[in-house]
Design an enzyme around this catalytic site. Sequence first.
Site, PDB file in Angstrom:
ATOM      1  N   SER A   7      35.143  33.312  47.722  1.00 10.34           N
ATOM      2  CA  SER A   7      35.006  34.419  46.769  1.00 10.34           C
ATOM      3  C   SER A   7      36.312  35.096  46.377  1.00 10.34           C
ATOM      4  CB  SER A   7      34.041  35.472  47.326  1.00 10.34           C
ATOM      5  OG  SER A   7      32.709  35.024  47.216  1.00 10.34           O
TER       6      SER A   7
ATOM      7  N   GLY B 193      45.051  50.300  49.533  1.00  7.28           N
ATOM      8  CA  GLY B 193      45.204  48.851  49.519  1.00  7.28           C
ATOM      9  C   GLY B 193      44.081  48.194  48.750  1.00  7.28           C
TER      10      GLY B 193
ATOM     11  N   GLY C 217      42.197  43.956  47.958  1.00  5.40           N
ATOM     12  CA  GLY C 217      42.149  42.576  48.417  1.00  5.40           C
ATOM     13  C   GLY C 217      40.802  41.947  48.166  1.00  5.40           C
ATOM     14  N   HIS C 218      40.511  40.859  48.895  1.00  6.37           N
ATOM     15  CA  HIS C 218      39.230  40.171  48.781  1.00  6.37           C
ATOM     16  C   HIS C 218      39.129  39.149  49.900  1.00  6.37           C
ATOM     17  CE1 HIS C 218      35.564  38.912  46.759  1.00  6.37           C
ATOM     18  NE2 HIS C 218      35.817  39.768  45.771  1.00  6.37           N
ATOM     19  N   ASP C 219      37.914  38.869  50.345  1.00  5.56           N
ATOM     20  CA  ASP C 219      37.651  37.804  51.305  1.00  5.56           C
ATOM     21  C   ASP C 219      36.930  36.667  50.599  1.00  5.56           C
ATOM     22  OD1 ASP C 219      38.736  39.357  53.295  1.00  5.56           O
ATOM     23  OD2 ASP C 219      36.811  40.043  54.076  1.00  5.56           O
ATOM     24  N   GLY C 220      36.879  35.519  51.260  1.00  6.21           N
ATOM     25  CA  GLY C 220      36.162  34.386  50.696  1.00  6.21           C
ATOM     26  C   GLY C 220      35.666  33.453  51.778  1.00  6.21           C
ATOM     27  N   ALA C 221      34.546  32.785  51.508  1.00  7.38           N
ATOM     28  CA  ALA C 221      34.000  31.823  52.465  1.00  7.38           C
ATOM     29  C   ALA C 221      33.213  30.751  51.732  1.00  7.38           C
ATOM     30  CB  ALA C 221      33.094  32.523  53.484  1.00  7.38           C
TER      31      ALA C 221
ATOM     32  N   GLY D 138      32.354  26.508  56.202  1.00  6.53           N
ATOM     33  CA  GLY D 138      33.360  26.209  57.207  1.00  6.53           C
ATOM     34  C   GLY D 138      34.789  26.501  56.793  1.00  6.53           C
TER      35      GLY D 138
END
Length: 383
Positions: free
Chosen positions: A61, A301, A303-307, A310
């Site tokens: 993401s 701040g 940002g972003h995470d992603g998955a 695995g």
Amino acid sequence: MANFDFAHWQNRIDELRANNHVPGASLAVLVNDEIHELASGILHRGTGVRVTTDSVFQVGSITKIHTATMVMKLVESGELDLDAPVIDVLPEFETADKIATKTITIRQLLSHTSGLTCDFTHDTGRGDDCLALYIEASKNIALDCPPGRTISYSSVGYNVLGRIIEVVTGQTWDNALKDRLCTPLGLNRTVTLPEDVLRFRSAIGHIGLPGQEPEPCPTWNPLPRSSGPYGGVLCASAADIVQLAKMHVDGGIASDGTHFLKSETVSAMQTREVNCVDKWTFSSDGWGLGWALYDWDGVFGFGHDGATIGQYGFLRVAPESGVAIVLLTNGGGAQQLYSSLFKELLNELAGIKMRDSFAPPKKTISVDFKPFIGSYKREGIVI
């Protein structure tokens, strides 16, 4: 600001990666206007191929930042109106709620306030019409809440944005990404289609039980092409993600000195549109136009995470210090690796104290889960 001690951080990522059973990781750090690249471990436990700094990982993401940046470029050029209803651009857009269908705006899609639900993974094939077919297939999905009510993180919404990009530009989302974002910003290791990924050393995801060495996934990426705009297919090097973040840190200026976005556009993307009531689930304090926003004891701040399956990616930016950090991994205790490494990096390079990640309570709580065991189903999801 502290200088970047390459040997120290290489040792830390090697140590933390091994301790948390992460097969491979790539790290890129922007500090003092310079990008430092580190690699650790292997891309595939079955082959033993080593991770290098030019290896590409599925970023999940984090791709939403690419999509949001392209949308804001179209807004800036006057080709899109942030506050126009989606149906003005995409008449075929439809939800299970007729009133919501008429009122959901592009701004709400970008800020996850449309009310659209999160996940609807639907394979519409490899053709260039995959997003158009996805929009048609998603019409019966119920909303999580009324538009504008609160945050409703939505991958579905970002696929709608991807289709809007296609309609306005006359290109597929993949080609628009290449021509309108990657090429101008020099993102030479950012690709979406498997045949392009094969040109690079690429990671495969690994899955397994916590605390154990994970095993390679049976397939490289089971997610369909239609998941592109929300984060199912894009692969990139860590340095490419930092390069994109650097443009946002520098007020829209690309690495070659040209103005890619206006500073007002960059600022608008980092302006809070909604608060996150549940900071643990979203791991952020609020949301802007694409960016997750953070408040680290008064220090701003984003940002972003992603998955994917695995593979896990983490992006954090401290704009006042000019620091941006990207970690890309391929399985194991990636969350624990991120938490430990970023806490140290942000403290050392930007003086930021990150709050502790969510953890089990010190005292065990007894809960009877038996009444809740079963199958839970909705459109596109079975749990």
